[in-house]
Write a protein that holds these residues in place. Structure first.
Motif, mmCIF file in Angstrom:
data_model
loop_
_atom_site.group_PDB
_atom_site.id
_atom_site.type_symbol
_atom_site.label_atom_id
_atom_site.label_comp_id
_atom_site.label_asym_id
_atom_site.label_seq_id
_atom_site.Cartn_x
_atom_site.Cartn_y
_atom_site.Cartn_z
ATOM 1 N N ALA A 32 0.823 -1.212 0.000
ATOM 2 C CA ALA A 32 0.000 0.000 0.000
ATOM 3 C C ALA A 32 0.860 1.265 0.000
ATOM 4 N N VAL A 33 1.939 1.269 0.787
ATOM 5 C CA VAL A 33 2.823 2.441 0.840
ATOM 6 C C VAL A 33 3.538 2.613 -0.497
ATOM 7 N N GLN A 41 14.577 4.343 -6.639
ATOM 8 C CA GLN A 41 15.054 2.986 -6.874
ATOM 9 C C GLN A 41 14.308 1.960 -6.050
ATOM 10 N N LYS A 42 14.186 2.215 -4.760
ATOM 11 C CA LYS A 42 13.623 1.212 -3.870
ATOM 12 C C LYS A 42 12.828 1.900 -2.764
ATOM 13 N N ILE A 43 11.678 1.314 -2.423
ATOM 14 C CA ILE A 43 10.827 1.817 -1.342
ATOM 15 C C ILE A 43 10.612 0.661 -0.377
ATOM 16 N N THR A 44 10.989 0.856 0.888
ATOM 17 C CA THR A 44 10.873 -0.204 1.883
ATOM 18 C C THR A 44 10.223 0.357 3.133
ATOM 19 N N LEU A 45 9.283 -0.391 3.683
ATOM 20 C CA LEU A 45 8.645 -0.020 4.940
ATOM 21 C C LEU A 45 9.076 -1.012 6.007
ATOM 22 N N LYS A 46 9.782 -0.521 7.028
ATOM 23 C CA LYS A 46 10.196 -1.351 8.155
ATOM 24 C C LYS A 46 9.580 -0.758 9.407
ATOM 25 N N GLY A 47 8.633 -1.486 9.968
ATOM 26 C CA GLY A 47 7.896 -0.955 11.106
ATOM 27 C C GLY A 47 7.072 0.229 10.647
ATOM 28 N N SER A 48 7.327 1.389 11.217
ATOM 29 C CA SER A 48 6.620 2.597 10.796
ATOM 30 C C SER A 48 7.558 3.583 10.098
ATOM 31 N N LEU A 61 13.418 16.755 -1.274
ATOM 32 C CA LEU A 61 12.383 16.000 -0.567
ATOM 33 C C LEU A 61 12.602 16.009 0.939
ATOM 34 N N SER A 62 13.853 16.150 1.375
ATOM 35 C CA SER A 62 14.135 16.149 2.813
ATOM 36 C C SER A 62 13.488 17.342 3.509
ATOM 37 N N TYR A 63 13.271 18.434 2.766
ATOM 38 C CA TYR A 63 12.623 19.604 3.362
ATOM 39 C C TYR A 63 11.137 19.351 3.608
ATOM 40 N N GLY A 64 10.538 18.414 2.871
ATOM 41 C CA GLY A 64 9.111 18.179 2.990
ATOM 42 C C GLY A 64 8.756 16.826 3.582
ATOM 43 N N LYS A 65 9.599 16.279 4.460
ATOM 44 C CA LYS A 65 9.345 14.956 5.030
ATOM 45 C C LYS A 65 8.007 14.888 5.772
ATOM 46 N N ASP A 66 7.712 15.916 6.550
ATOM 47 C CA ASP A 66 6.453 15.919 7.307
ATOM 48 C C ASP A 66 5.245 15.903 6.371
ATOM 49 N N LYS A 67 5.346 16.652 5.281
ATOM 50 C CA LYS A 67 4.253 16.687 4.312
ATOM 51 C C LYS A 67 4.111 15.336 3.615
ATOM 52 N N ILE A 68 5.230 14.679 3.309
ATOM 53 C CA ILE A 68 5.200 13.358 2.671
ATOM 54 C C ILE A 68 4.517 12.355 3.597
ATOM 55 N N ILE A 69 4.880 12.375 4.870
ATOM 56 C CA ILE A 69 4.270 11.466 5.852
ATOM 57 C C ILE A 69 2.765 11.698 5.913
ATOM 58 N N MET A 75 0.767 13.093 3.656
ATOM 59 C CA MET A 75 0.098 12.721 2.410
ATOM 60 C C MET A 75 -0.072 11.205 2.286
ATOM 61 N N ILE A 76 0.955 10.454 2.634
ATOM 62 C CA ILE A 76 0.888 8.993 2.529
ATOM 63 C C ILE A 76 -0.138 8.445 3.516
ATOM 64 N N ASN A 77 -0.103 8.927 4.742
ATOM 65 C CA ASN A 77 -1.062 8.449 5.745
ATOM 66 C C ASN A 77 -2.499 8.802 5.366
ATOM 67 N N GLU A 78 -2.708 9.976 4.774
ATOM 68 C CA GLU A 78 -4.049 10.339 4.313
ATOM 69 C C GLU A 78 -4.488 9.427 3.174
ATOM 70 N N GLU A 79 -3.577 9.097 2.279
ATOM 71 C CA GLU A 79 -3.893 8.205 1.159
ATOM 72 C C GLU A 79 -4.282 6.814 1.662
ATOM 73 N N LEU A 80 -3.587 6.336 2.692
ATOM 74 C CA LEU A 80 -3.851 5.008 3.243
ATOM 75 C C LEU A 80 -4.968 5.011 4.283
ATOM 76 N N GLN A 81 -5.387 6.182 4.699
ATOM 77 C CA GLN A 81 -6.434 6.359 5.701
ATOM 78 C C GLN A 81 -6.100 5.671 7.021
ATOM 79 N N SER A 82 -4.823 5.627 7.360
ATOM 80 C CA SER A 82 -4.375 5.116 8.655
ATOM 81 C C SER A 82 -2.962 5.615 8.918
ATOM 82 N N GLU A 83 -2.551 5.541 10.171
ATOM 83 C CA GLU A 83 -1.240 6.035 10.595
ATOM 84 C C GLU A 83 -0.207 4.923 10.415
ATOM 85 N N VAL A 84 0.266 4.736 9.173
ATOM 86 C CA VAL A 84 1.215 3.668 8.862
ATOM 87 C C VAL A 84 2.643 4.189 8.951
#
Length: 98
Positions: free
Chosen positions: A32-33, A50-57, A72-80, A82-91
């Motif tokens: 999903a992520v 290249q690669k997207i990996t989810l380990k824990g949270s 992208l490092s400047y917008g880490k909070d926004k990325i988090i 946006m992804i959580n809103e897309e998944l509709q949970s705190e992943v």
């Protein structure tokens, strides 16, 4: 052994029980992520991903462009968010760009 559900259980309840008893949630979250990243970031960022990996949270993203990684490092909070809103949970709680 998984608990037996009554015959009146909804399909959603049965699927939740299967996911929980077989510990499938981390794998489902990974897929999903990965899909959320591709949908939200667009072709410009995906070309350098290249690669997207989810380990824990924690979401680990490997990028081939140092300039894009810095941007992208400047917008880490926004990325988090946006992804959580897309998944509709705190992943995702943290993003590490490599």
């Amino acid at each position: 052994m998984a608990k037996r559900l009554s015959n009146e259980s909804s399909i959603g309840d049965v699927l939740k029980e299967i996911i929980q008893s077989n510990k499938l949630q981390p794998g489902i979250n990974q897929v999903a992520v990965n899909d959320a990243w591709k949908n939200l970031m667009g072709n410009g960022v995906n070309n350098y991903t290249q690669k997207i990996t989810l380990k824990g949270s924690t979401l680990y993203v490997e990028l081939t462009s140092a300039v894009l990684r810095q941007e992208l490092s400047y917008g880490k909070d926004k990325i988090i968010k946006m992804i959580n809103e897309e998944l509709q949970s705190e992943v995702v709680k943290e993003v590490v760009l490599r």
